[in-house]
Design a protein around this motif. Structure first.
Motif, PDB file in Angstrom:
ATOM      1  N   THR A 165      10.746  19.639 -12.099  1.00  0.00           N
ATOM      2  CA  THR A 165       9.291  19.555 -12.009  1.00  0.00           C
ATOM      3  C   THR A 165       8.748  20.609 -11.054  1.00  0.00           C
ATOM      4  OG1 THR A 165       9.351  17.173 -12.457  1.00  0.00           O
ATOM      5  CG2 THR A 165       7.357  18.050 -11.437  1.00  0.00           C
ATOM      6  N   PHE A 166       9.420  20.787  -9.918  1.00  0.00           N
ATOM      7  CA  PHE A 166       8.967  21.791  -8.952  1.00  0.00           C
ATOM      8  C   PHE A 166       9.013  23.192  -9.555  1.00  0.00           C
ATOM      9  CE2 PHE A 166       9.511  24.705  -5.378  1.00  0.00           C
ATOM     10  CZ  PHE A 166       8.452  24.321  -4.578  1.00  0.00           C
ATOM     11  N   VAL A 167      10.092  23.504 -10.252  1.00  0.00           N
ATOM     12  CA  VAL A 167      10.207  24.818 -10.890  1.00  0.00           C
ATOM     13  C   VAL A 167       9.133  24.986 -11.960  1.00  0.00           C
ATOM     14  CG1 VAL A 167      11.710  26.277 -12.317  1.00  0.00           C
ATOM     15  CG2 VAL A 167      12.650  25.052 -10.366  1.00  0.00           C
ATOM     16  N   SER A 168       8.711  23.861 -12.581  1.00  0.00           N
ATOM     17  CA  SER A 168       7.706  23.920 -13.641  1.00  0.00           C
ATOM     18  C   SER A 168       6.334  24.341 -13.143  1.00  0.00           C
ATOM     19  CB  SER A 168       7.592  22.547 -14.335  1.00  0.00           C
ATOM     20  OG  SER A 168       8.795  22.213 -14.989  1.00  0.00           O
ATOM     21  N   TYR A 169       6.138  24.315 -11.847  1.00  0.00           N
ATOM     22  CA  TYR A 169       4.877  24.820 -11.302  1.00  0.00           C
ATOM     23  C   TYR A 169       4.856  26.347 -11.285  1.00  0.00           C
ATOM     24  CZ  TYR A 169       3.264  20.235  -9.764  1.00  0.00           C
ATOM     25  OH  TYR A 169       2.810  18.938  -9.732  1.00  0.00           O
TER      26      TYR A 169
ATOM     27  N   PHE B  89       2.777  14.247  -9.022  1.00  0.00           N
ATOM     28  CA  PHE B  89       3.659  15.412  -8.930  1.00  0.00           C
ATOM     29  C   PHE B  89       4.375  15.668 -10.248  1.00  0.00           C
ATOM     30  CE2 PHE B  89       8.108  16.719  -8.185  1.00  0.00           C
ATOM     31  CZ  PHE B  89       7.903  17.997  -7.720  1.00  0.00           C
ATOM     32  N   LEU B  90       4.852  14.603 -10.905  1.00  0.00           N
ATOM     33  CA  LEU B  90       5.631  14.761 -12.131  1.00  0.00           C
ATOM     34  C   LEU B  90       4.771  15.137 -13.331  1.00  0.00           C
ATOM     35  CD1 LEU B  90       8.081  11.717 -11.814  1.00  0.00           C
ATOM     36  CD2 LEU B  90       8.624  14.131 -11.450  1.00  0.00           C
ATOM     37  N   LEU B  91       3.562  14.594 -13.406  1.00  0.00           N
ATOM     38  CA  LEU B  91       2.744  14.771 -14.608  1.00  0.00           C
ATOM     39  C   LEU B  91       1.838  15.994 -14.550  1.00  0.00           C
ATOM     40  CD1 LEU B  91       1.691  11.057 -15.294  1.00  0.00           C
ATOM     41  CD2 LEU B  91       3.555  12.356 -16.338  1.00  0.00           C
TER      42      LEU B  91
ATOM     43  N   PRO C 282       2.245  19.234 -14.036  1.00  0.00           N
ATOM     44  CA  PRO C 282       2.594  20.437 -14.814  1.00  0.00           C
ATOM     45  C   PRO C 282       2.475  20.255 -16.324  1.00  0.00           C
ATOM     46  CG  PRO C 282       4.261  19.951 -13.160  1.00  0.00           C
ATOM     47  CD  PRO C 282       3.379  18.764 -13.242  1.00  0.00           C
ATOM     48  N   TRP C 283       2.376  19.017 -16.791  1.00  0.00           N
ATOM     49  CA  TRP C 283       2.292  18.766 -18.233  1.00  0.00           C
ATOM     50  C   TRP C 283       0.860  18.770 -18.759  1.00  0.00           C
ATOM     51  CZ3 TRP C 283       6.542  18.867 -21.171  1.00  0.00           C
ATOM     52  CH2 TRP C 283       7.784  18.657 -20.560  1.00  0.00           C
ATOM     53  N   ILE C 284      -0.116  18.838 -17.878  1.00  0.00           N
ATOM     54  CA  ILE C 284      -1.511  18.816 -18.317  1.00  0.00           C
ATOM     55  C   ILE C 284      -1.868  20.176 -18.922  1.00  0.00           C
ATOM     56  CG2 ILE C 284      -3.908  18.563 -17.588  1.00  0.00           C
ATOM     57  CD1 ILE C 284      -2.942  16.779 -15.337  1.00  0.00           C
ATOM     58  N   PRO C 285      -2.307  20.230 -20.177  1.00  0.00           N
ATOM     59  CA  PRO C 285      -2.647  21.525 -20.796  1.00  0.00           C
ATOM     60  C   PRO C 285      -4.046  21.981 -20.388  1.00  0.00           C
ATOM     61  CG  PRO C 285      -2.935  19.751 -22.388  1.00  0.00           C
ATOM     62  CD  PRO C 285      -2.400  19.106 -21.132  1.00  0.00           C
ATOM     63  N   TRP C 286      -4.213  23.299 -20.402  1.00  0.00           N
ATOM     64  CA  TRP C 286      -5.527  23.889 -20.117  1.00  0.00           C
ATOM     65  C   TRP C 286      -5.642  25.158 -20.968  1.00  0.00           C
ATOM     66  CZ3 TRP C 286      -9.340  21.759 -17.156  1.00  0.00           C
ATOM     67  CH2 TRP C 286     -10.462  22.545 -16.921  1.00  0.00           C
TER      68      TRP C 286
ATOM     69  N   LEU D  56       0.835  -1.207   0.000  1.00  0.00           N
ATOM     70  CA  LEU D  56       0.000   0.000   0.000  1.00  0.00           C
ATOM     71  C   LEU D  56       0.866   1.252   0.000  1.00  0.00           C
ATOM     72  CD1 LEU D  56      -2.761   1.389   0.226  1.00  0.00           C
ATOM     73  CD2 LEU D  56      -2.583   1.136   2.725  1.00  0.00           C
ATOM     74  N   ARG D  57       1.912   1.253   0.822  1.00  0.00           N
ATOM     75  CA  ARG D  57       2.791   2.413   0.878  1.00  0.00           C
ATOM     76  C   ARG D  57       3.489   2.643  -0.457  1.00  0.00           C
ATOM     77  NH1 ARG D  57       6.312   0.633   4.211  1.00  0.00           N
ATOM     78  NH2 ARG D  57       7.828   0.165   2.582  1.00  0.00           N
ATOM     79  N   ARG D  58       3.973   1.583  -1.075  1.00  0.00           N
ATOM     80  CA  ARG D  58       4.659   1.726  -2.361  1.00  0.00           C
ATOM     81  C   ARG D  58       3.712   2.253  -3.431  1.00  0.00           C
ATOM     82  NH1 ARG D  58       7.669  -2.979  -0.733  1.00  0.00           N
ATOM     83  NH2 ARG D  58       6.105  -4.368  -1.633  1.00  0.00           N
ATOM     84  N   ARG D  59       2.505   1.731  -3.477  1.00  0.00           N
ATOM     85  CA  ARG D  59       1.560   2.175  -4.508  1.00  0.00           C
ATOM     86  C   ARG D  59       1.148   3.623  -4.302  1.00  0.00           C
ATOM     87  NH1 ARG D  59      -2.114  -3.376  -4.531  1.00  0.00           N
ATOM     88  NH2 ARG D  59      -0.560  -4.694  -5.597  1.00  0.00           N
ATOM     89  N   LEU D  60       0.895   3.989  -3.060  1.00  0.00           N
ATOM     90  CA  LEU D  60       0.566   5.388  -2.791  1.00  0.00           C
ATOM     91  C   LEU D  60       1.752   6.297  -3.117  1.00  0.00           C
ATOM     92  CD1 LEU D  60      -1.422   5.162   0.580  1.00  0.00           C
ATOM     93  CD2 LEU D  60      -2.327   5.702  -1.691  1.00  0.00           C
ATOM     94  N   GLY D  61       2.966   5.809  -2.827  1.00  0.00           N
ATOM     95  CA  GLY D  61       4.157   6.594  -3.134  1.00  0.00           C
ATOM     96  C   GLY D  61       4.336   6.818  -4.619  1.00  0.00           C
ATOM     97  N   TRP D  62       4.164   5.770  -5.414  1.00  0.00           N
ATOM     98  CA  TRP D  62       4.305   5.932  -6.864  1.00  0.00           C
ATOM     99  C   TRP D  62       3.192   6.792  -7.436  1.00  0.00           C
ATOM    100  CZ3 TRP D  62       8.707   5.353  -8.995  1.00  0.00           C
ATOM    101  CH2 TRP D  62       9.606   4.375  -8.563  1.00  0.00           C
TER     102      TRP D  62
END
Length: 479
Positions: free
Chosen positions: A180-184, A59-61, A63-67, A47-53
């Protein structure tokens, strides 16, 4: 899942005692005293691993979602606009941020009072990134006992390439995290394009390097030090705990006295409890504590020791649950109370804050007007004998498209407007407009009259019943 090699080398590893908390407290920065977390498999670890991934991919994806013509989530500090999908938050709406932080705080209080430090064990970024780093460590350097041996060996080609590959992977994950953080805050495509073409600004490079080193240091080197000595949550959690809070607990009545034995031996005849003193619960703990010593602030409720102990109990043919998610009252044989004043109080406040936040978010005005009076004089008499007041209107178009706005004043009889009464404002633009209002003194019965300035969008695309308008109160002086 523990490997066969780990089982064979267990007795030797136990004699080394590198994992013991007493050794760790001497100098946690010393590699010889570091915590070597053993891999474990089980319900809570999965459960921890799945929630972590999931958290990592989110978090990674995100900023890539267009709007439209921008990314869905973009905190544009330069223009002081926070875009969250279709919602645009301006500095004037930062009360929403305060409400959101209050929701997060009371949500944390509510969850902690009921389920303990599950935030730390399953979704805290420090925990998520630490276990990701440990995963790379296991893949490149081997299982726990192999890592212990590798650190004790003299430098060789085998040790050099494994250490180099591990740290390179850590730095890659850290760099990806930083970008990724800077991409926000900077458009994602600009970040990756400008960084890799060496055309980014110095500020972008600074923050990428800063967050890369911070992630590399926190998840690669400091790990449990962040949880034990730097995280304030570990210190004030005791104020939220009570004897009905779910914690990771060891059933000492069932487990004591500890001692090794064969699978076929009868522990009762030997005067032993169910704990075989295998120390696996210590070896899998990311903070290096022994849960059998009772509740400790270092415990992050990750459940790794539960999975390790259940595996041992299953192998020995005993009932699972010697270490489990339980409460102090349950361990003491006292009936557990789910609803208690503290939990209900946190729940009520949390619910109220969520309702307020949702309502405030749904009713954000798409246009805002601020009225500033002339500070030089309250009023004057113009050449036509009318009483005239001067104002400066600041109109903010908080939508992402341009609109034409009609300006009117309410509360005055037969007033005359000097200045533009219809303006065009681009999306996100602030227009500063000086105007004057004049009234025949005969029509004024008081020295000060309450008035309202109204701004109404007149574009054809908003004449569908959803009127975009704003109103701001002011005063008209005649004496």
């Amino acid at each position: 899942m523990s490997t066969e090699s780990e089982k064979k080398d267990y007795s030797k590893a136990k004699r080394i005692k590198i994992h013991q908390p007493d050794a760790d407290k001497a100098d946690r920065f010393n590699p010889r005293n570091r915590i070597y977390v053993r891999a474990v498999d089980g319900l809570w670890s999965q459960l921890r691993r799945r929630l972590g991934w999931i958290a990592m991919l989110f978090f990674l994806l995100l900023p890539w979602i267009p709007w439209g013509d921008r990314q869905a989530v973009w905190f544009n500090l330069g223009e002081q606009k926070f875009h969250i999908f279709g919602l645009t938050i301006w500095p004037q709406d930062l009360t929403l941020l305060a409400a959101f932080l209050m929701i997060a705080a009371f949500g944390l209080f509510f969850i902690t009072t009921y389920l303990g430090r599950v935030w730390c064990g399953y979704t805290c970024p420090q925990t998520v990134w630490t276990f990701i780093f440990i995963w790379f460590e296991e893949k490149l350097e081997g299982a726990r006992n192999k890592r212990m041996k590798l650190d004790q060996m003299p430098w060789s080609f085998n040790k050099l390439w494994r250490k180099t590959a591990k740290h390179a992977s850590w730095l890659f994950i850290s760099l990806l995290t930083a970008m990724t953080f800077v991409s926000y805050f900077v458009p994602t495509t600009e970040v990756y394009r400008d960084v890799f073409t060496l055309s980014a600004s110095g500020g972008i490079y600074f923050w990428i390097v800063f967050f890369t080193l911070a992630t590399y240091g926190n998840a690669g080197w400091m790990r449990e030090i962040m949880c034990l000595h730097m995280c304030p949550y570990a210190r004030f959690q005791s104020a939220m705990f009570d004897k009905n809070t779910f914690i990771v607990g060891y059933d000492s009545k069932r487990g004591e006295a500890r001692g090794p034995r064969s699978r076929k031996a009868d522990p009762k005849k030997m005067g032993l409890g169910d704990c075989i003193d295998c120390d696996l619960c210590v070896q899998v703990c990311p903070t290096g504590i022994d849960i059998r010593n009772g509740l400790q602030y270092e415990c992050i409720n990750c459940g790794a020791c539960i999975d390790a102990c259940d595996t041992t109990m299953e192998r020995m043919g005993y009932d699972k649950g010697l270490i489990a998610y339980t409460t102090e009252n349950k361990l003491d044989g006292i009936k557990q109370k789910v609803l208690r004043p503290k939990l209900v109080g946190y729940g009520v406040v949390l619910t109220v804050m969520i309702v307020i936040f949702v309502y405030a978010s749904a009713t954000i005005a798409p246009v805002r007007v601020d009225v500033i009076r002339d500070r030089n004089q309250l009023f004057r008499e113009n050449n036509d004998g009318l009483i005239e007041n001067t104002f400066t209107l600041k109109i903010l178009n908080k939508t992402e498209s341009a609109h034409d706005y009609k300006l009117t004043v309410e509360g005055l009889p037969e007033s005359q407007w000097y200045g533009l009464q219809q303006v065009h404002i681009a999306g996100g633009e602030v227009l500063t407009l000086p105007i004057s209002i004049a009234v025949d003194p005969v029509d004024l019965s008081r020295s000060m009259t309450k008035i309202d300035f109204r701004v109404t969008a007149v574009n054809d695309d908003v004449n569908d019943g959803n009127v975009i308008e704003a109103k701001q109160e002011s005063r008209f002086f005649s004496q």
